[in-house]
Motif scaffolding. Sequence first.
Motif, short mmCIF file in Angstrom:
data_model
loop_
_atom_site.label_atom_id
_atom_site.label_comp_id
_atom_site.label_asym_id
_atom_site.label_seq_id
_atom_site.Cartn_x
_atom_site.Cartn_y
_atom_site.Cartn_z
N THR A 79 -37.61 24.45 -33.20
CA THR A 79 -37.09 23.12 -33.03
C THR A 79 -35.82 22.68 -32.93
OG1 THR A 79 -39.22 22.55 -34.69
CG2 THR A 79 -37.52 20.84 -34.43
N LEU A 80 -35.41 21.71 -31.80
CA LEU A 80 -34.37 21.61 -31.55
C LEU A 80 -34.05 20.21 -32.11
CD1 LEU A 80 -33.67 22.62 -28.11
CD2 LEU A 80 -32.78 23.92 -30.14
N CYS A 81 -33.06 19.75 -32.89
CA CYS A 81 -32.79 18.54 -33.44
C CYS A 81 -31.27 17.93 -32.97
CB CYS A 81 -32.51 18.42 -34.85
SG CYS A 81 -33.78 19.22 -35.84
N ARG A 82 -31.50 16.76 -32.14
CA ARG A 82 -30.29 16.26 -31.55
C ARG A 82 -29.83 15.22 -32.54
NH1 ARG A 82 -28.03 12.50 -28.12
NH2 ARG A 82 -29.80 11.27 -27.50
N ARG A 83 -28.64 15.22 -33.16
CA ARG A 83 -28.02 14.27 -34.01
C ARG A 83 -27.56 13.03 -33.21
NH1 ARG A 83 -22.77 14.29 -38.18
NH2 ARG A 83 -23.29 12.24 -38.96
N ILE A 84 -28.17 11.90 -33.73
CA ILE A 84 -28.11 10.80 -33.05
C ILE A 84 -27.26 9.52 -33.81
CG2 ILE A 84 -29.81 10.89 -31.46
CD1 ILE A 84 -31.47 9.10 -33.35
N SER A 85 -27.13 10.04 -34.88
CA SER A 85 -26.15 9.23 -36.15
C SER A 85 -25.85 9.90 -37.15
CB SER A 85 -26.90 7.84 -36.52
OG SER A 85 -28.03 8.33 -37.27
N ALA A 93 -40.15 16.59 -42.90
CA ALA A 93 -38.73 16.15 -43.01
C ALA A 93 -37.99 15.78 -41.73
CB ALA A 93 -38.00 17.12 -44.03
N LEU A 94 -38.07 16.82 -40.90
CA LEU A 94 -37.35 16.59 -39.58
C LEU A 94 -37.96 15.50 -38.69
CD1 LEU A 94 -36.86 20.21 -38.19
CD2 LEU A 94 -35.28 18.76 -39.49
N ALA A 95 -38.97 15.40 -38.81
CA ALA A 95 -39.95 14.17 -38.14
C ALA A 95 -39.33 12.98 -38.74
CB ALA A 95 -41.54 14.45 -38.11
N ALA A 96 -39.17 12.87 -40.05
CA ALA A 96 -39.02 11.59 -40.68
C ALA A 96 -37.48 11.24 -40.65
CB ALA A 96 -39.57 11.60 -42.12
N PRO A 139 -34.26 9.79 -39.68
CA PRO A 139 -33.94 8.87 -38.48
C PRO A 139 -32.37 9.12 -38.01
CG PRO A 139 -33.29 7.92 -40.78
CD PRO A 139 -34.17 9.35 -41.05
N ARG A 140 -31.67 10.30 -38.65
CA ARG A 140 -30.58 10.65 -37.94
C ARG A 140 -30.63 11.61 -36.94
NH1 ARG A 140 -28.54 13.06 -43.36
NH2 ARG A 140 -30.38 13.92 -43.35
N ILE A 141 -31.98 12.03 -36.59
CA ILE A 141 -32.08 13.28 -35.32
C ILE A 141 -33.31 12.63 -34.61
CG2 ILE A 141 -31.01 15.11 -36.55
CD1 ILE A 141 -33.89 15.87 -37.35
N GLU A 142 -33.34 13.28 -33.14
CA GLU A 142 -34.26 13.32 -32.56
C GLU A 142 -34.67 14.76 -32.43
OE1 GLU A 142 -33.39 9.74 -29.06
OE2 GLU A 142 -32.66 11.90 -28.64
N ILE A 143 -36.02 15.09 -32.35
CA ILE A 143 -36.33 16.44 -32.17
C ILE A 143 -37.34 16.82 -30.95
CG2 ILE A 143 -36.32 16.51 -34.69
CD1 ILE A 143 -39.37 16.44 -34.67
N CYS A 144 -37.27 18.09 -30.56
CA CYS A 144 -38.25 18.55 -29.95
C CYS A 144 -38.64 19.95 -30.06
CB CYS A 144 -37.41 18.70 -28.50
SG CYS A 144 -38.24 19.63 -27.01
N GLN A 145 -39.86 20.11 -30.24
CA GLN A 145 -40.37 21.28 -30.72
C GLN A 145 -40.85 22.17 -29.64
OE1 GLN A 145 -43.77 21.68 -33.47
NE2 GLN A 145 -42.42 22.57 -34.65
N LEU A 146 -40.32 23.29 -29.34
CA LEU A 146 -40.66 24.31 -28.47
C LEU A 146 -41.90 25.33 -28.59
CD1 LEU A 146 -36.89 24.82 -27.12
CD2 LEU A 146 -38.88 23.28 -26.18
#
Length: 101
Positions: free
Chosen positions: A95-101, A76-79, A81-88
């Motif tokens: 998993t960090l999710c940066r809200r972009i919209s 769900a996070l990968a799909a 579109p409101r976020i960019e993700i980075c999994q550490l």
Amino acid sequence: MQFLGKHNGSFDFIFVDADKDNYINYHKRLIDLVRIGGLIGYDNTLWNGAVVAPPDAPLRKYVRYYKDFVLELNKALAADPRIEICQLPVGDGITLCRRIS
């Protein structure tokens, strides 16, 4: 849930380390609370490596039980579109999710 509408976009950072079977529900609610440019962090998103383990891998009962919930969240996070993700790959994964919209 008056709190949610009243504080939309009010938070810079939210960290979730809770019941894995509700991570999707948390995301649905928290995405509106974090501001654009803000972060949501989810703990345990690699779940003891179970997310990449073969179906017949010997896993502890609780790990096997929550594995599908963690996989559902990751998809769900990968799909989203409101976020960019980075999994550490630290510990059980973050998993960090940066809200972009």
